[in-house]
Design an enzyme around this catalytic site. Structure first.
Site, short mmCIF file in Angstrom:
data_model
loop_
_atom_site.label_atom_id
_atom_site.label_comp_id
_atom_site.label_asym_id
_atom_site.label_seq_id
_atom_site.Cartn_x
_atom_site.Cartn_y
_atom_site.Cartn_z
N ARG A 10 0.82 -1.22 0.00
CA ARG A 10 0.00 0.00 0.00
C ARG A 10 0.86 1.27 0.00
O ARG A 10 0.42 2.30 -0.52
CB ARG A 10 -0.94 0.00 1.20
CG ARG A 10 -2.19 -0.84 0.95
CD ARG A 10 -3.11 -0.79 2.13
NE ARG A 10 -4.43 -1.32 1.81
CZ ARG A 10 -5.41 -1.46 2.70
NH1 ARG A 10 -5.21 -1.10 3.95
NH2 ARG A 10 -6.58 -1.94 2.33
N GLY A 30 -12.58 -4.00 2.05
CA GLY A 30 -13.96 -3.57 2.26
C GLY A 30 -14.43 -2.56 1.21
O GLY A 30 -15.57 -2.62 0.75
N LYS A 66 -15.00 -13.75 6.21
CA LYS A 66 -15.97 -12.69 6.49
C LYS A 66 -17.20 -12.83 5.58
O LYS A 66 -17.44 -12.02 4.70
CB LYS A 66 -15.33 -11.32 6.29
CG LYS A 66 -14.18 -11.04 7.25
CD LYS A 66 -13.59 -9.68 6.95
CE LYS A 66 -12.36 -9.40 7.76
NZ LYS A 66 -11.57 -8.28 7.22
N GLY A 95 -7.79 -8.47 1.23
CA GLY A 95 -6.44 -8.63 1.79
C GLY A 95 -5.85 -10.01 1.62
O GLY A 95 -4.70 -10.16 1.19
C1 3PG Z 1 -8.53 -1.63 5.37
O1 3PG Z 1 -7.42 -2.08 5.58
O2 3PG Z 1 -9.53 -2.33 5.19
C2 3PG Z 1 -8.68 -0.14 5.27
O3 3PG Z 1 -7.46 0.48 5.55
C3 3PG Z 1 -9.78 0.34 6.18
O4 3PG Z 1 -9.51 0.01 7.49
P1 3PG Z 1 -10.72 -0.15 8.50
O5 3PG Z 1 -11.47 -1.40 8.06
O6 3PG Z 1 -10.11 -0.29 9.87
O7 3PG Z 1 -11.59 1.07 8.36
MG MG Z 2 -11.20 -3.43 6.30
#
Ligand code: 3PG
Ligand code: MG
Length: 349
Positions: A37, A329, A178, A306
């Site tokens: 990232r 997400g 999830k 991820g």
């Molecule tokens: C992620 O890694 O999903 C984003 O950086 C958002 O993070 P968060 O889900 O803690 O808002």
């Molecule tokens: Mg997230």
């Protein structure tokens, strides 16, 4: 789809620019464990430097700090070190973890004003956080002239392509843990796909009750393990023969073969979520088979989330797919057909 105006249309010469990047990277004992990232944020920062910005202030959250201990553990310092070594330029400064300020997640205007203070422009390049309406991702866009960064635009373009006319066969492969997060995406995208292949924990839930309005293809066999442990006793069984109390920790070889064949014939692919507990090598074969088939397909292929991103990277196959999304997400919410607040707050281009 709505497209926000690009940073490339801003005249940043001599200006101070606030950039929201998603530098929420995995850490391992205070060090950056994966800098994907950070690297993905560089083109926008470089563009701003090349076009004469006098100061580039970068903001990002890191993790989800709650306690006082978290403030130490989740300091942005290791990320700042890595950023400095990747892009050494005195005009760049990284702010401390935005979530250390309680106003950040409540999108409370005081913190947004603090971020905007003294800045001429706001550039949101944090696609991975665009589904959050926080001060640094949304609130501040109303206080400064706001633009989308290069990564943000690329993500929107690639993922947006899956929402438009695609070449068929269009195959979706989904897995991971999830489940509830992903059902809405499957519902929105899955009806337009020719095949929807499901592995991982999601398969167990859908086998009991397919909440979706279209048929899905579930594993015919699994690697069953006597415990949820790396060294557990394990064997290949058909799905109806998992011993009581055992866990399905990967799809089995017959399923991997069948999913692989379908994927290799696809012209468009979206993959989100591993087929099993691929961090443990004995349960990685199913995810590996899917990754290899996605890479081998003569298809427009997008990988998001991820864990599947990590899998494709660890296998060295990332450059053989069309797009690897930096958003988990956020990519899911976009594909659900929802507006992302971080995008909606930027004027259209
Ligand atoms: C992620 O890694 O999903 C984003 O950086 C958002 O993070 P968060 O889900 O803690 O808002
Ligand atoms: Mg997230």
């Amino acid at each position: 789809m709505r497209s926000p105006r690009s940073v490339e249309t801003a005249d940043v010469k001599g200006k101070r620019v606030l950039v929201r990047a998603d530098l929420n990277v995995p850490l391992k004992v205070g060090e950056v464990a994966d800098d994907t990232r950070i690297r993905a944020a560089l083109p926008t920062l470089q563009w701003l430097l090349d076009h004469g910005a006098s100061e580039v202030v970068v903001a990002s959250h890191l993790g989800r700090p709650k306690t006082a201990d978290d403030r130490e553990r989740l300091s942005i310092a290791p990320v700042a070190d890595r950023l400095r070594s990747l892009l050494p330029d005195g005009r760049i400064r990284l702010l401390e973890n935005t979530r250390f300020d309680p106003g950040e997640t409540s999108n409370e205007s005081g913190f947004a004003r603090e971020l905007a203070e003294g800045m001429d422009f706001y550039v949101n390049d944090a696609f991975g956080s665009a589904h959050r309406a926080h001060c640094s991702t949304e609130g501040v866009a109303h206080l400064l002239p706001a633009y989308a960064g290069l990564l943000m635009l690329e993500e929107l373009e690639h993922l947006g392509r899956l929402l438009g006319e695609v070449e068929h066969p269009f195959v979706i492969v989904a897995g991971g843990a999830k489940v509830d997060d992903k059902l809405a995406v499957l519902e929105n995208l899955g009806g337009r796909a020719d095949r929807v292949l499901i592995g991982g924990k999601m398969a167990e839930q859908l086998r009991e009750h397919n909440q979706l309005s279209f048929p899905v293809e579930l594993p015919v066999d699994v690697i069953a393990a006597s415990a949820f442990a790396e060294d557990a006793e394990a064997r290949v069984v058909t799905v109806d023969a998992v011993p009581a109390g055992w866990f399905g920790l990967d799809i089995g070889p017959a399923t991997a073969e069948a999913f692989g064949a379908i994927l290799r014939g696809a012209r468009t692919i979206f993959w989100n979520g591993p087929m099993g507990v691929f961090e443990w090598s004995r349960f990685a074969a199913g995810t590996r088979a899917v990754a290899e088939a996605v890479a081998a397909a003569d298809a427009y292929s997008v990988v998001g989330g991820g864990d599947s991103v990590r899998a494709i990277q660890e296998l060295g196959l990332a450059d053989r797919v069309s797009w690897v999304s930096t958003g988990g997400g956020a990519s899911l919410e976009l594909l659900e057909g929802r507006d992302l607040p971080g995008v909606a707050a930027i004027p259209e281009g």
